[in-house]
Motif scaffolding. Structure first.
Motif, PDB file in Angstrom:
ATOM      1  N   CYS A 237       0.847  -1.198   0.000  1.00 15.65           N
ATOM      2  CA  CYS A 237       0.000   0.000   0.000  1.00 15.65           C
ATOM      3  C   CYS A 237       0.883   1.249   0.000  1.00 15.65           C
ATOM      4  O   CYS A 237       1.679   1.444   0.917  1.00 15.65           O
ATOM      5  CB  CYS A 237      -0.919   0.015   1.219  1.00 15.65           C
TER       6      CYS A 237
ATOM      7  N   HIS B  66      -0.039   4.293   0.366  1.00 19.53           N
ATOM      8  CA  HIS B  66      -0.467   5.231   1.393  1.00 19.53           C
ATOM      9  C   HIS B  66       0.076   4.822   2.766  1.00 19.53           C
ATOM     10  O   HIS B  66       0.594   5.640   3.512  1.00 19.53           O
ATOM     11  CB  HIS B  66      -1.994   5.310   1.402  1.00 19.53           C
ATOM     12  N   CYS B  67      -0.007   3.531   3.102  1.00 17.35           N
ATOM     13  CA  CYS B  67       0.499   3.036   4.389  1.00 17.35           C
ATOM     14  C   CYS B  67       2.018   2.810   4.344  1.00 17.35           C
ATOM     15  O   CYS B  67       2.639   2.593   5.383  1.00 17.35           O
ATOM     16  CB  CYS B  67      -0.177   1.727   4.771  1.00 17.35           C
TER      17      CYS B  67
ATOM     18  N   LYS C 198       0.127  -4.586   3.008  1.00 21.21           N
ATOM     19  CA  LYS C 198      -1.129  -4.661   3.755  1.00 21.21           C
ATOM     20  C   LYS C 198      -2.057  -5.676   3.086  1.00 21.21           C
ATOM     21  O   LYS C 198      -1.835  -6.081   1.958  1.00 21.21           O
ATOM     22  CB  LYS C 198      -1.815  -3.285   3.759  1.00 21.21           C
TER      23      LYS C 198
ATOM     24  N   CYS D  83      -7.300  -1.445   0.651  1.00 19.60           N
ATOM     25  CA  CYS D  83      -6.432  -1.647   1.810  1.00 19.60           C
ATOM     26  C   CYS D  83      -7.316  -1.713   3.060  1.00 19.60           C
ATOM     27  O   CYS D  83      -8.136  -0.824   3.296  1.00 19.60           O
ATOM     28  CB  CYS D  83      -5.437  -0.499   1.920  1.00 19.60           C
TER      29      CYS D  83
ATOM     30  N   CYS E 122      -6.303   1.610   5.312  1.00 22.68           N
ATOM     31  CA  CYS E 122      -6.553   3.003   4.907  1.00 22.68           C
ATOM     32  C   CYS E 122      -7.597   3.136   3.804  1.00 22.68           C
ATOM     33  O   CYS E 122      -8.011   4.243   3.479  1.00 22.68           O
ATOM     34  CB  CYS E 122      -5.244   3.667   4.479  1.00 22.68           C
TER      35      CYS E 122
HETATM   36 ZN   LIG Z   1      -3.171   1.375   3.201  1.00 26.73          ZN
END
Ligand SMILES: [Zn+2]
Length: 295
Positions: free
Chosen positions: A54, A56-57, A61, A112, A115
């Motif tokens: 991911c 963003h993370c 994930k 995800c 998120c």
């Molecule tokens: Zn994420």
């Protein structure tokens, strides 16, 4: 619900695991065989979970999706009828013949679990093969982001590792494999004192006497890995390299993971020792120690 197909096999774990494996690991355009009987099962898959990086993370994930509608709209008896008359009395024995010349296009969106970020995949099923024909973020970019953590460990070869992934994503097996081999040679060379004039495979076997290089979970393909690594670079063929690519990449990332862990442990120990020393020395004496070191 009357959604189920007549011939569905209700143990769907194998089918789900197959689709997850294609989405997670297979590069675009590779034609992956499967049992055509599964066409009748896909309709019953309601949920799918895969592991993916991911952005963003900034870590791997779990991505999940409720895919019952999209599976139903692609693999129901109604759809099978619309793409070509479902023969009256189709039985499990003649359905392979029926599906052999049909194509089915599937778009999946998975999110995800942490998120909510969305990843998109497109699969094309034709006869007894499936190909991943689209993926966003792209296969290469996702794979490369997962490799960033190794950048400081193999600074010299990091670019080659990323080039290897790009070559593999474009089905250029020999190119992809040669980059991996160079990295593995470097990792083996680092572990050996007297390496001059020795063949790579002999060096690898020598190191393996004292340290495991090929992990246990690859024991089934160990002899194939040895065989391909014994070959001269000019003897490789694309298909063979593609087949063993993921296994050899796994050998390399396992070694890098061990080195990463060792570095982290050393750092933790150093921090702990420093804390203890500071405490023993006490505030005032700590200052004197620093003066004594000329800092
Ligand atoms: Zn994420």
């Amino acid at each position: 619900m009357a959604r189920h197909n007549i011939f569905a096999n209700y143990d769907l774990d194998e089918q789900k695991a197959f689709i997850a494996q294609v989405l997670e690991n297979e590069p675009p355009y590779k034609k992956i065989p499967f049992d055509m009987k599964w066409y009748r099962d896909f309709n019953n898959i309601a949920k799918l979970s895969i592991n993916s990086y991911c952005e963003h993370c900034a870590s791997e994930k779990v991505f999940t999706g409720d895919i019952d509608d999209v599976m139903h709209n692609t693999f129901s008896d109604d759809v099978f009828r619309s793409v070509g008359r479902v023969p009256n009395g189709t039985t499990s024995s003649n359905q392979d013949e029926y599906f052999a010349d049909k194509s089915f296009f599937l778009n999946l969106e998975l999110n995800c679990a942490l998120c909510g970020e969305t990843h998109y995949y497109s699969l094309l099923f034709t006869g007894d093969k499936v190909q991943k024909i689209g993926q966003y973020p792209s296969y290469a970019s996702s794979e490369i982001k997962e490799l960033v953590k190794y950048k400081n460990i193999i600074s010299k070869y990091y670019t080659e590792l990323t080039k290897s992934v790009s070559a593999y994503s474009q089905r250029m097996g020999v190119a992809a494999f040669i980059y991996l081999r160079r990295i593995l040679e470097d990792l083996v060379d680092k572990r050996i004192a007297d390496k001059d004039g020795k063949k790579f495979i002999d060096k690898l076997k020598e190191v393996e006497k004292t340290e495991q290089i090929i992990p246990d979970n690859l024991s089934a393909v160990k002899s194939q890995i040895y065989a391909i690594l014994s070959k001269g670079v000019h003897e490789y063929d694309d298909e063979e390299c593609l087949q063993l690519y993921l296994a050899v990449k796994y050998v390399i990332t396992s070694l890098l993971d061990m080195e990463l862990k060792k570095k982290e442990d050393e750092k933790k120990v150093a921090e702990a020792v420093k804390m203890i020393q500071n405490k023993l020395a006490g505030g005032k004496e700590y200052g004197q120690t620093q003066d004594a070191n000329g800092k």
